[in-house]
Write a protein that holds these residues in place. Structure first.
Motif, mmCIF file in Angstrom:
data_model
loop_
_atom_site.group_PDB
_atom_site.id
_atom_site.type_symbol
_atom_site.label_atom_id
_atom_site.label_comp_id
_atom_site.label_asym_id
_atom_site.label_seq_id
_atom_site.Cartn_x
_atom_site.Cartn_y
_atom_site.Cartn_z
ATOM 1 N N ASP A 153 -23.059 -25.715 -4.369
ATOM 2 C CA ASP A 153 -21.753 -26.217 -3.899
ATOM 3 C C ASP A 153 -20.601 -25.681 -4.747
ATOM 4 O O ASP A 153 -19.657 -26.413 -5.060
ATOM 5 C CB ASP A 153 -21.711 -27.748 -3.897
ATOM 6 C CG ASP A 153 -22.834 -28.374 -3.101
ATOM 7 O OD1 ASP A 153 -23.238 -27.782 -2.083
ATOM 8 O OD2 ASP A 153 -23.324 -29.449 -3.504
ATOM 9 N N VAL A 154 -20.682 -24.423 -5.114
ATOM 10 C CA VAL A 154 -19.651 -23.842 -5.978
ATOM 11 C C VAL A 154 -18.356 -23.653 -5.183
ATOM 12 O O VAL A 154 -18.365 -23.104 -4.085
ATOM 13 C CB VAL A 154 -20.123 -22.498 -6.559
ATOM 14 C CG1 VAL A 154 -19.006 -21.829 -7.350
ATOM 15 C CG2 VAL A 154 -21.350 -22.708 -7.442
ATOM 16 N N GLU A 155 -17.264 -24.115 -5.762
ATOM 17 C CA GLU A 155 -15.935 -23.954 -5.141
ATOM 18 C C GLU A 155 -14.919 -23.624 -6.214
ATOM 19 O O GLU A 155 -15.085 -24.008 -7.374
ATOM 20 C CB GLU A 155 -15.498 -25.244 -4.433
ATOM 21 C CG GLU A 155 -16.305 -25.646 -3.223
ATOM 22 C CD GLU A 155 -15.697 -26.871 -2.552
ATOM 23 O OE1 GLU A 155 -14.486 -26.830 -2.230
ATOM 24 O OE2 GLU A 155 -16.414 -27.868 -2.385
ATOM 25 N N ASP A 156 -13.855 -22.932 -5.810
ATOM 26 C CA ASP A 156 -12.729 -22.739 -6.708
ATOM 27 C C ASP A 156 -11.526 -23.475 -6.141
ATOM 28 O O ASP A 156 -11.378 -23.604 -4.917
ATOM 29 C CB ASP A 156 -12.403 -21.257 -6.898
ATOM 30 C CG ASP A 156 -11.640 -21.031 -8.193
ATOM 31 O OD1 ASP A 156 -12.223 -21.294 -9.260
ATOM 32 O OD2 ASP A 156 -10.470 -20.622 -8.143
ATOM 33 N N HIS A 157 -10.669 -23.966 -7.040
ATOM 34 C CA HIS A 157 -9.546 -24.817 -6.639
ATOM 35 C C HIS A 157 -8.249 -24.274 -7.220
ATOM 36 O O HIS A 157 -8.210 -23.820 -8.364
ATOM 37 C CB HIS A 157 -9.758 -26.249 -7.142
ATOM 38 C CG HIS A 157 -11.067 -26.850 -6.727
ATOM 39 N ND1 HIS A 157 -11.176 -27.755 -5.694
ATOM 40 C CD2 HIS A 157 -12.332 -26.671 -7.208
ATOM 41 C CE1 HIS A 157 -12.450 -28.106 -5.563
ATOM 42 N NE2 HIS A 157 -13.171 -27.467 -6.463
ATOM 43 N N ALA A 158 -7.190 -24.345 -6.439
ATOM 44 C CA ALA A 158 -5.877 -23.871 -6.870
ATOM 45 C C ALA A 158 -5.081 -24.991 -7.522
ATOM 46 O O ALA A 158 -5.310 -26.180 -7.269
ATOM 47 C CB ALA A 158 -5.107 -23.318 -5.674
ATOM 48 N N ASP A 159 -4.120 -24.609 -8.373
ATOM 49 C CA ASP A 159 -3.197 -25.593 -8.926
ATOM 50 C C ASP A 159 -2.036 -25.802 -7.957
ATOM 51 O O ASP A 159 -2.030 -25.257 -6.836
ATOM 52 C CB ASP A 159 -2.726 -25.174 -10.322
ATOM 53 C CG ASP A 159 -1.983 -23.835 -10.334
ATOM 54 O OD1 ASP A 159 -1.494 -23.399 -9.272
ATOM 55 O OD2 ASP A 159 -1.892 -23.222 -11.421
ATOM 56 N N LEU A 160 -1.051 -26.585 -8.367
ATOM 57 C CA LEU A 160 0.051 -26.925 -7.463
ATOM 58 C C LEU A 160 0.914 -25.714 -7.117
ATOM 59 O O LEU A 160 1.639 -25.735 -6.124
ATOM 60 C CB LEU A 160 0.917 -28.023 -8.088
ATOM 61 C CG LEU A 160 0.213 -29.380 -8.256
ATOM 62 C CD1 LEU A 160 1.137 -30.361 -8.957
ATOM 63 C CD2 LEU A 160 -0.226 -29.934 -6.902
ATOM 64 N N ALA A 161 0.803 -24.651 -7.922
ATOM 65 C CA ALA A 161 1.546 -23.413 -7.633
ATOM 66 C C ALA A 161 0.729 -22.452 -6.777
ATOM 67 O O ALA A 161 1.174 -21.343 -6.494
ATOM 68 C CB ALA A 161 1.958 -22.739 -8.931
#
Length: 291
Positions: A268-276
């Protein structure tokens, strides 16, 4: 003694900070004024006039901030979640973008009773303490290798315990040590980590370059020296279904997920962005054993 409008003092502070290249001059000017007056930033409008010594004291703080001393060092605190932490020279200052990683961790623990949580590379103790505050039923362990950061973490842990939070268990340890937290192998519900991850040689703001500890910011030539060890440590500690979240550099949106996917026990590997919208942290879960 003629009192002076606080509004004009803040405008002058904003001008000085803007000229010095500070990224958020108005915000910093207001936060410094609020700190000096002992009020919340939103209550500054209720202090229309101040005495000249207050203006002078604000100008002194602003000059230090214009010299790019971190705002958090000047006010002595930083926040994560609902926790206010003491910070200063010798320890990495928590950043707002880590709030998203914390939120993911809390969501992952929904429905898990009395979870076991590990915060690797804890620094001030920020993630560990925010987790203990939000989940008082959790058993939270925090690990740090740097002695100066350990002293700040111990202070903050003691401070929050006095305030009524569940005490965090603090360890002097290194993620490069393959025996780290052996007693927790296969038992941990959540591993969180905000490691040193900036590639060596990357230009950083003066606040980071001159005031954050080098070893808490830079993670080797590609920025992944510590991250690689964290992935291995987390794979060893997590129980089946347990979650892992690692903050990373915005150039690591492909490389950190690849490191996670390379571990067969992680899924279940995922990458996540910050608010920018920049890549900021990667997550995974401990997979069920293959039949």
């Amino acid at each position: 003694m003629t009192r002076q409008p606080l509004r004009l003092a803040i405008l002058e502070a904003e001008r000085m900070l803007s000229a010095a290249g500070v990224a958020s001059p108005r915000t910093d000017a207001e936060l410094l004024a609020a700190h000096l007056l002992g009020v919340e930033r939103t209550k500054l409008m209720m202090v229309p006039l101040v005495d000249p010594p207050v203006v002078e004291a604000l100008q002194a703080l602003v000059r230090q901030r214009a010299d790019r001393i971190p705002l958090q060092h000047l006010v002595g605190t930083a926040s994560l979640g609902n926790v206010t932490l003491s910070v200063g020279p010798g320890v990495f200052v928590p950043r707002p973008e880590t709030e998203l990683l914390l939120a993911w961790g809390l969501a992952t623990l929904e429905g898990v009773e009395r979870p076991i949580v590990v915060d690797l590379c804890t620094g001030t103790g920020a993630l560990a303490l925010a987790m203990a505050n939000a989940r008082p039923d959790a058993q939270v362990h925090a690990v740090e290798v740097d002695p100066h950061a350990l002293a700040w973490a111990r202070h903050n842990i003691d401070q929050q315990a006095v305030a009524g939070d569940t005490p965090v268990r603090l360890y002097a340890g290194d993620v490069f040590d393959q025996t780290l937290l052996m007693e927790l192998e296969g038992l941990v519900d959540l591993v969180l980590c905000n490691p040193p991850y900036v590639p060596e040689g990357t230009p950083v703001p003066p606040e980071v370059r001159d005031h954050d500890p080098h070893g808490a910011v830079f993670g080797g030539r590609d920025g992944l020296d510590v991250v690689r060890q964290v992935v291995g440590c987390a794979a060893r500690l997590l129980r089946q279904g347990g979650g892992l979240a690692i903050e990373h550099d915005d150039t690591h949106g492909g490389s950190v997920p690849a490191l996670l996917k390379a571990r067969r026990v992680l899924s279940d590997v995922e990458d996540h962005a910050d608010l920018a919208g920049r890549p900021r942290f990667a997550t995974a879960h401990r997979a069920a054993p293959e039949l």
